[in-house]
Design an enzyme around this catalytic site. Structure first.
Site, mmCIF file in Angstrom:
data_model
loop_
_atom_site.group_PDB
_atom_site.id
_atom_site.type_symbol
_atom_site.label_atom_id
_atom_site.label_comp_id
_atom_site.label_asym_id
_atom_site.label_seq_id
_atom_site.Cartn_x
_atom_site.Cartn_y
_atom_site.Cartn_z
ATOM 1 C CG ASN A 10 -2.014 1.642 1.489
ATOM 2 O OD1 ASN A 10 -1.396 2.231 0.607
ATOM 3 N ND2 ASN A 10 -2.210 1.695 2.614
ATOM 4 C CE LYS A 12 -0.033 3.245 4.654
ATOM 5 N NZ LYS A 12 -0.162 3.283 5.954
ATOM 6 C CG HIS A 94 -5.488 2.300 5.289
ATOM 7 N ND1 HIS A 94 -5.279 2.845 5.635
ATOM 8 C CD2 HIS A 94 -4.689 0.658 5.198
ATOM 9 C CE1 HIS A 94 -3.856 2.449 5.754
ATOM 10 N NE2 HIS A 94 -3.513 1.406 5.699
ATOM 11 C CD GLU A 96 -2.456 5.492 7.102
ATOM 12 O OE1 GLU A 96 -2.871 5.687 5.615
ATOM 13 O OE2 GLU A 96 -1.984 4.877 7.444
ATOM 14 C CD GLU A 165 -3.360 -2.612 7.149
ATOM 15 O OE1 GLU A 165 -2.297 -2.413 6.633
ATOM 16 O OE2 GLU A 165 -3.934 -1.763 6.321
ATOM 17 N N GLY A 171 2.808 2.300 10.825
ATOM 18 C CA GLY A 171 3.697 3.650 10.607
ATOM 19 C C GLY A 171 4.378 3.797 11.826
ATOM 20 C CB SER A 211 5.753 -1.713 12.264
ATOM 21 O OG SER A 211 4.772 -0.154 12.093
HETATM 22 P P1 13P Z 1 3.236 0.631 7.524
HETATM 23 O O1 13P Z 1 3.893 -0.404 7.043
HETATM 24 O O2 13P Z 1 4.005 1.589 7.429
HETATM 25 O O3 13P Z 1 3.100 0.757 8.986
HETATM 26 O O4 13P Z 1 1.722 0.484 7.088
HETATM 27 C C1 13P Z 1 0.419 -0.575 6.732
HETATM 28 C C2 13P Z 1 -0.540 -0.151 6.602
HETATM 29 O O5 13P Z 1 -1.577 0.622 6.588
HETATM 30 C C3 13P Z 1 -0.762 -0.980 4.933
HETATM 31 O O6 13P Z 1 -1.864 -0.826 4.556
#
Ligand code: 13P
Length: 248
Positions: A10, A12, A94, A96, A165, A171, A211
């Site tokens: 992803n 983002k 997601h 976010e 997740e 992150g 992560s």
């Molecule tokens: P990170 O791997 O940067 O922690 O993000 C995970 C994520 O949100 C994947 O959709």
């Protein structure tokens, strides 16, 4: 059980054409384990570009979509458009989208329904916040989020991948331990067995996200109920190849 390992990257809101070229060239070099399904979640504006340069065996996903095919929805894209540029997948729900953009279970369910009806495959994301985990509510939250998806998915479970997740791991560099992740994956599969069907529980793929790195992927991949990863930051780096190959 034969669940094919599936690793999503992803991106983002990251990447420009130069960086995209580098990432794709690195994936072409690989080598990528041919037994693993790979899907890249691309910012909408680069979907067509990535589709034009990516090898056929790598899937391409949008990171969001709207719940109808077309119309007066300024700024949105539809599953029909995603398919029109050759992509097959969409990431929905997601954390976010849930926290920054206020998307609730109901809206996510409507999007899932329309995306599946339009013929897209869906990576549907769920996961608890730190506060919810510390309050002992992890199962309650992920079961509630999954329950909202059940009528939306209907009989199309074969086109759905669930991504667990935990929000506190996204992150932050604070990966869930293999034990923590396995525990939630196993209880989700149990919930699906009781509330959807044992067959679907044994075939649905559940990714872990939060992560994931080249350094911790192997240990997580060894857990029996972890069927892949949804990778953020590390999907922009060369180590994504190691994450794809984590089951080797
Ligand atoms: P990170 O791997 O940067 O922690 O993000 C995970 C994520 O949100 C994947 O959709």
């Amino acid at each position: 059980m034969g669940r094919k390992f599936v690793v999503g990257g992803n991106w983002k809101m990251n990447g420009d054409k130069n960086q995209i070229n580098e990432i794709i060239n690195n994936l072409k070099k690989g080598p990528l384990d041919p037994n693993v399904e790979v899907v890249l979640g691309i910012p909408a504006i680069y979907l067509a570009y990535v589709k034009s340069i990516v090898p056929e065996n790598i899937g391409v996903a949008a990171q969001n979509c709207w719940k109808v095919a077309k119309g007066a929805f300024t700024g949105e894209i539809s599953p029909a458009m995603i398919k029109d540029v050759g992509a097959d997948w969409v990431i929905l729900g997601h954390s976010e989208r849930r926290t920054i953009f206020g998307e609730k279970d109901d809206l996510i369910a409507e999007k899932v329904t329309h995306a599946l009806e339009s013929g897209l495959k869906v990576i549907a994301c769920i996961g608890e916040t730190l506060e919810e985990r510390e309050g002992g509510k992890t199962e309650e939250v992920v079961f509630r989020q999954t329950k909202a998806l059940v009528p939306a998915i209907g009989d199309k479970w074969a086109n759905v991948v669930l991504a667990y997740e935990p929000v506190w791991a996204i992150g932050t560099g604070k990966t869930a331990s293999p034990q923590q992740a396995q525990e939630v994956h196993a209880s989700l599969r149990n919930w699906i067995s009781s509330n959807v069907s044992p067959d679907i529980a044994s075939t649905v793929r559940i990714q872990y996200g939060g992560s994931v790195t080249g350094a911790n992927a192997k240990e997580l991949a060894a857990c029996p109920d972890i069927d892949g990863f949804l990778v953020g930051g590390a999907s922009l780096k060369p180590e994504f190849v190691d994450i794809v190959n984590a089951t080797k």
